[in-house]
Motif scaffolding. Structure first.
Motif, PDB file in Angstrom:
ATOM      1  N   LEU A 155     -17.866 -19.838  -7.258  1.00 36.16           N
ATOM      2  CA  LEU A 155     -17.022 -19.120  -8.356  1.00 36.16           C
ATOM      3  C   LEU A 155     -17.649 -18.956  -9.855  1.00 36.16           C
ATOM      4  CD1 LEU A 155     -14.241 -18.023  -8.915  1.00 36.16           C
ATOM      5  CD2 LEU A 155     -13.471 -20.178  -9.668  1.00 36.16           C
ATOM      6  N   GLY A 156     -18.245 -17.720  -9.993  1.00 38.69           N
ATOM      7  CA  GLY A 156     -18.775 -17.259 -11.119  1.00 38.69           C
ATOM      8  C   GLY A 156     -18.008 -16.324 -12.030  1.00 38.69           C
ATOM      9  N   ARG A 157     -18.680 -15.887 -12.961  1.00 36.00           N
ATOM     10  CA  ARG A 157     -18.082 -14.953 -14.092  1.00 36.00           C
ATOM     11  C   ARG A 157     -17.494 -13.694 -13.303  1.00 36.00           C
ATOM     12  NH1 ARG A 157     -22.135 -15.242 -19.307  1.00 36.00           N
ATOM     13  NH2 ARG A 157     -21.827 -17.452 -19.642  1.00 36.00           N
ATOM     14  N   SER A 158     -18.286 -13.364 -12.352  1.00 29.40           N
ATOM     15  CA  SER A 158     -17.935 -11.973 -11.661  1.00 29.40           C
ATOM     16  C   SER A 158     -16.736 -12.439 -10.661  1.00 29.40           C
ATOM     17  CB  SER A 158     -19.152 -11.325 -11.042  1.00 29.40           C
ATOM     18  OG  SER A 158     -19.784 -12.318 -10.181  1.00 29.40           O
ATOM     19  N   GLY A 159     -16.349 -13.443 -10.312  1.00 33.02           N
ATOM     20  CA  GLY A 159     -15.435 -13.897  -9.685  1.00 33.02           C
ATOM     21  C   GLY A 159     -15.858 -14.701  -8.394  1.00 33.02           C
ATOM     22  N   MET A 160     -15.247 -14.846  -7.330  1.00 31.74           N
ATOM     23  CA  MET A 160     -15.696 -15.851  -6.081  1.00 31.74           C
ATOM     24  C   MET A 160     -16.608 -14.928  -5.262  1.00 31.74           C
ATOM     25  SD  MET A 160     -13.224 -18.068  -3.851  1.00 31.74           S
ATOM     26  CE  MET A 160     -12.446 -16.857  -2.974  1.00 31.74           C
ATOM     27  N   LYS A 161     -17.678 -15.665  -4.680  1.00 33.86           N
ATOM     28  CA  LYS A 161     -18.483 -15.229  -3.594  1.00 33.86           C
ATOM     29  C   LYS A 161     -18.544 -15.849  -2.686  1.00 33.86           C
ATOM     30  CE  LYS A 161     -22.855 -15.743  -4.528  1.00 33.86           C
ATOM     31  NZ  LYS A 161     -24.161 -15.727  -4.798  1.00 33.86           N
ATOM     32  N   VAL A 162     -18.547 -15.425  -1.472  1.00 36.23           N
ATOM     33  CA  VAL A 162     -18.559 -16.146   0.134  1.00 36.23           C
ATOM     34  C   VAL A 162     -19.795 -15.725   0.648  1.00 36.23           C
ATOM     35  CG1 VAL A 162     -17.475 -16.673   2.072  1.00 36.23           C
ATOM     36  CG2 VAL A 162     -16.050 -16.369  -0.027  1.00 36.23           C
ATOM     37  N   LYS A 163     -20.601 -16.666   1.104  1.00 32.75           N
ATOM     38  CA  LYS A 163     -21.668 -16.341   1.967  1.00 32.75           C
ATOM     39  C   LYS A 163     -21.553 -16.980   3.451  1.00 32.75           C
ATOM     40  CE  LYS A 163     -26.722 -16.990   1.845  1.00 32.75           C
ATOM     41  NZ  LYS A 163     -27.947 -17.731   0.946  1.00 32.75           N
ATOM     42  N   LEU A 164     -21.925 -16.146   4.176  1.00 31.01           N
ATOM     43  CA  LEU A 164     -21.733 -16.409   5.727  1.00 31.01           C
ATOM     44  C   LEU A 164     -23.001 -17.105   6.183  1.00 31.01           C
ATOM     45  CD1 LEU A 164     -19.684 -13.785   7.334  1.00 31.01           C
ATOM     46  CD2 LEU A 164     -18.781 -15.708   6.130  1.00 31.01           C
ATOM     47  N   GLU A 165     -22.946 -17.903   7.329  1.00 31.29           N
ATOM     48  CA  GLU A 165     -24.173 -18.563   7.912  1.00 31.29           C
ATOM     49  C   GLU A 165     -25.102 -17.129   8.226  1.00 31.29           C
ATOM     50  OE1 GLU A 165     -25.245 -21.266   7.960  1.00 31.29           O
ATOM     51  OE2 GLU A 165     -23.444 -22.544   7.900  1.00 31.29           O
ATOM     52  N   ASP A 166     -26.298 -17.502   8.447  1.00 35.93           N
ATOM     53  CA  ASP A 166     -27.265 -16.654   8.689  1.00 35.93           C
ATOM     54  C   ASP A 166     -27.424 -15.847  10.106  1.00 35.93           C
ATOM     55  OD1 ASP A 166     -29.709 -15.080   9.008  1.00 35.93           O
ATOM     56  OD2 ASP A 166     -30.974 -16.691   7.884  1.00 35.93           O
ATOM     57  N   ARG A 167     -26.980 -14.714   9.999  1.00 38.17           N
ATOM     58  CA  ARG A 167     -26.601 -14.066  11.433  1.00 38.17           C
ATOM     59  C   ARG A 167     -27.944 -13.834  12.105  1.00 38.17           C
ATOM     60  NH1 ARG A 167     -23.295  -8.566  11.131  1.00 38.17           N
ATOM     61  NH2 ARG A 167     -21.644  -9.819  11.262  1.00 38.17           N
ATOM     62  N   GLN A 168     -29.063 -13.081  11.242  1.00 36.21           N
ATOM     63  CA  GLN A 168     -30.273 -12.829  12.069  1.00 36.21           C
ATOM     64  C   GLN A 168     -30.730 -14.185  12.577  1.00 36.21           C
ATOM     65  OE1 GLN A 168     -31.119  -9.873  12.346  1.00 36.21           O
ATOM     66  NE2 GLN A 168     -29.456  -9.113  11.155  1.00 36.21           N
ATOM     67  N   LYS A 169     -30.412 -15.260  11.982  1.00 34.66           N
ATOM     68  CA  LYS A 169     -31.302 -16.650  12.533  1.00 34.66           C
ATOM     69  C   LYS A 169     -30.647 -16.750  14.125  1.00 34.66           C
ATOM     70  CE  LYS A 169     -32.022 -21.374  11.564  1.00 34.66           C
ATOM     71  NZ  LYS A 169     -31.724 -22.313  10.561  1.00 34.66           N
ATOM     72  N   ALA A 170     -28.993 -16.559  13.980  1.00 37.91           N
ATOM     73  CA  ALA A 170     -28.571 -16.978  15.084  1.00 37.91           C
ATOM     74  C   ALA A 170     -28.813 -16.031  15.976  1.00 37.91           C
ATOM     75  CB  ALA A 170     -26.898 -17.051  14.932  1.00 37.91           C
ATOM     76  N   LEU A 171     -28.960 -14.689  15.751  1.00 41.51           N
ATOM     77  CA  LEU A 171     -29.321 -13.597  16.945  1.00 41.51           C
ATOM     78  C   LEU A 171     -30.742 -13.846  17.406  1.00 41.51           C
ATOM     79  CD1 LEU A 171     -28.116 -10.343  15.216  1.00 41.51           C
ATOM     80  CD2 LEU A 171     -27.200 -11.209  17.092  1.00 41.51           C
ATOM     81  N   ARG A 172     -31.577 -14.346  16.758  1.00 43.97           N
ATOM     82  CA  ARG A 172     -32.945 -14.767  17.222  1.00 43.97           C
ATOM     83  C   ARG A 172     -32.703 -15.875  18.002  1.00 43.97           C
ATOM     84  NH1 ARG A 172     -34.713 -13.605  11.981  1.00 43.97           N
ATOM     85  NH2 ARG A 172     -34.579 -15.940  11.432  1.00 43.97           N
ATOM     86  N   TRP A 173     -31.905 -16.956  17.628  1.00 40.89           N
ATOM     87  CA  TRP A 173     -31.849 -18.032  18.704  1.00 40.89           C
ATOM     88  C   TRP A 173     -31.141 -17.766  19.880  1.00 40.89           C
ATOM     89  CZ3 TRP A 173     -28.355 -20.712  21.411  1.00 40.89           C
ATOM     90  CH2 TRP A 173     -28.516 -22.164  21.721  1.00 40.89           C
ATOM     91  N   LEU A 174     -30.076 -16.841  19.735  1.00 45.00           N
ATOM     92  CA  LEU A 174     -29.598 -16.602  21.025  1.00 45.00           C
ATOM     93  C   LEU A 174     -30.437 -15.511  21.991  1.00 45.00           C
ATOM     94  CD1 LEU A 174     -25.826 -15.712  19.443  1.00 45.00           C
ATOM     95  CD2 LEU A 174     -26.538 -17.373  21.443  1.00 45.00           C
TER      96      LEU A 174
END
Length: 281
Positions: A229-248
């Motif tokens: 939560l910063g001055r510009s509002g709340m930010k949500v970052k998801l787990e690394d999609r590309q890393k998961a795709l490579r693993w799969l």
């Protein structure tokens, strides 16, 4: 003809060792011999304290591997870690292990650090790395470690398919599952804050973008990597999609018959279609 020695030093040595004299000087005085003369001729005599201790000492017992192990089992001050009753129940086996060996196995399965496990189990802190390594070479210790690992694995209740499903959820997570966003119309107001009306009597509107995050009870928190939560509002970052795709991708190359393979292929196709539409838009 050689002159005969005045004193029989070998005989005197035997007398000296049997006597109660605590020094060569005292022995010389008791025999009426010049102390300096005696010391010059008895330089190879052992000290009385050494000879006494040697004469009373029992034959030295050969130290076996077992006795060395017991020697190393000195409790390191302020190092032994208390174990709860529930934890102790896990390590009370019948494998003929010492208490410290059982504790070592328990701590090792938790950390896989042999040095720290040896210290926590109460072994001397002088050479813990060597002791830890030596303990892992003992077959019954290795058996106990494997037994505890099996218990740990069963208690976690996680399978290979569970891991695959988790990576698939990360790889194909949709941002719309976590937030509502888009464009909406709202009444236009003038500089005095009054709603503006057009010539036909209709309320004038304007467009604006909006973003609303969903409540934590409605989302899978395991797919979120970071929330800030910063001055510009709340930010949500998801787990690394590309890393998961490579693993799969690597996993399904090695396991092409896995039951999740078809679902994975469909999800990849859907993801690519969404990406193409986003670019066209």
């Amino acid at each position: 003809m050689a002159a005969k020695a005045k004193y029989d030093w070998e005989a005197l040595l035997k007398e000296y060792l049997r006597s109660d004299c605590t020094s060569k000087t005292q022995f010389a005085e008791s025999k009426g011999i010049n102390a300096s003369l005696l010391r010059r001729n008895t330089a190879d005599w052992p000290s009385k304290s050494k000879s006494k201790s040697n004469s009373n000492k029992k034959p030295k017992r050969k130290v076996t591997a077992k006795s060395k192990s017991n020697k190393n089992e000195k409790v390191a001050p302020n190092q032994e870690r208390k174990v709860t009753g529930s934890e102790l129940a896990l390590i009370n086996d019948e494998g003929n292990l010492t208490e410290k060996q059982k504790l070592f196995c328990f701590f090792y399965v938790k950390s896989y650090n042999a040095t720290q496990s040896a210290i926590k189990a109460g072994y001397t802190a002088k050479y813990p790395s060597e002791i830890g390594w030596q303990l892992l070479q003992i077959p019954k210790v290795r058996d106990e470690v494997q037994r505890l690992k099996n218990i740990k694995r069963r208690s976690i209740m996680i399978s290979e398919d569970d891991i695959v499903e988790r990576y698939m959820r990360i790889a194909f997570a949709d941002i719309s599952d976590f937030a509502d966003f888009g464009t909406e119309e709202y009444p236009a107001v003038d500089e005095h804050g009054h709603i503006m009306i057009d010539g036909n009597g209709n309320v004038k509107t304007r467009k604006r973008d909006y973003l609303e995050f969903k409540d934590s009870n409605d989302v899978d928190g395991g797919l979120i990597c970071e929330i800030s939560l910063g001055r510009s509002g709340m930010k949500v970052k998801l787990e690394d999609r590309q890393k998961a795709l490579r693993w799969l991708a690597d996993y399904f190359c090695m396991n092409p018959m896995n039951q999740h393979k078809i679902a994975y292929d469909k999800a990849v196709l859907s993801l690519r279609e969404r990406e193409l539409k986003a670019k066209e838009w």
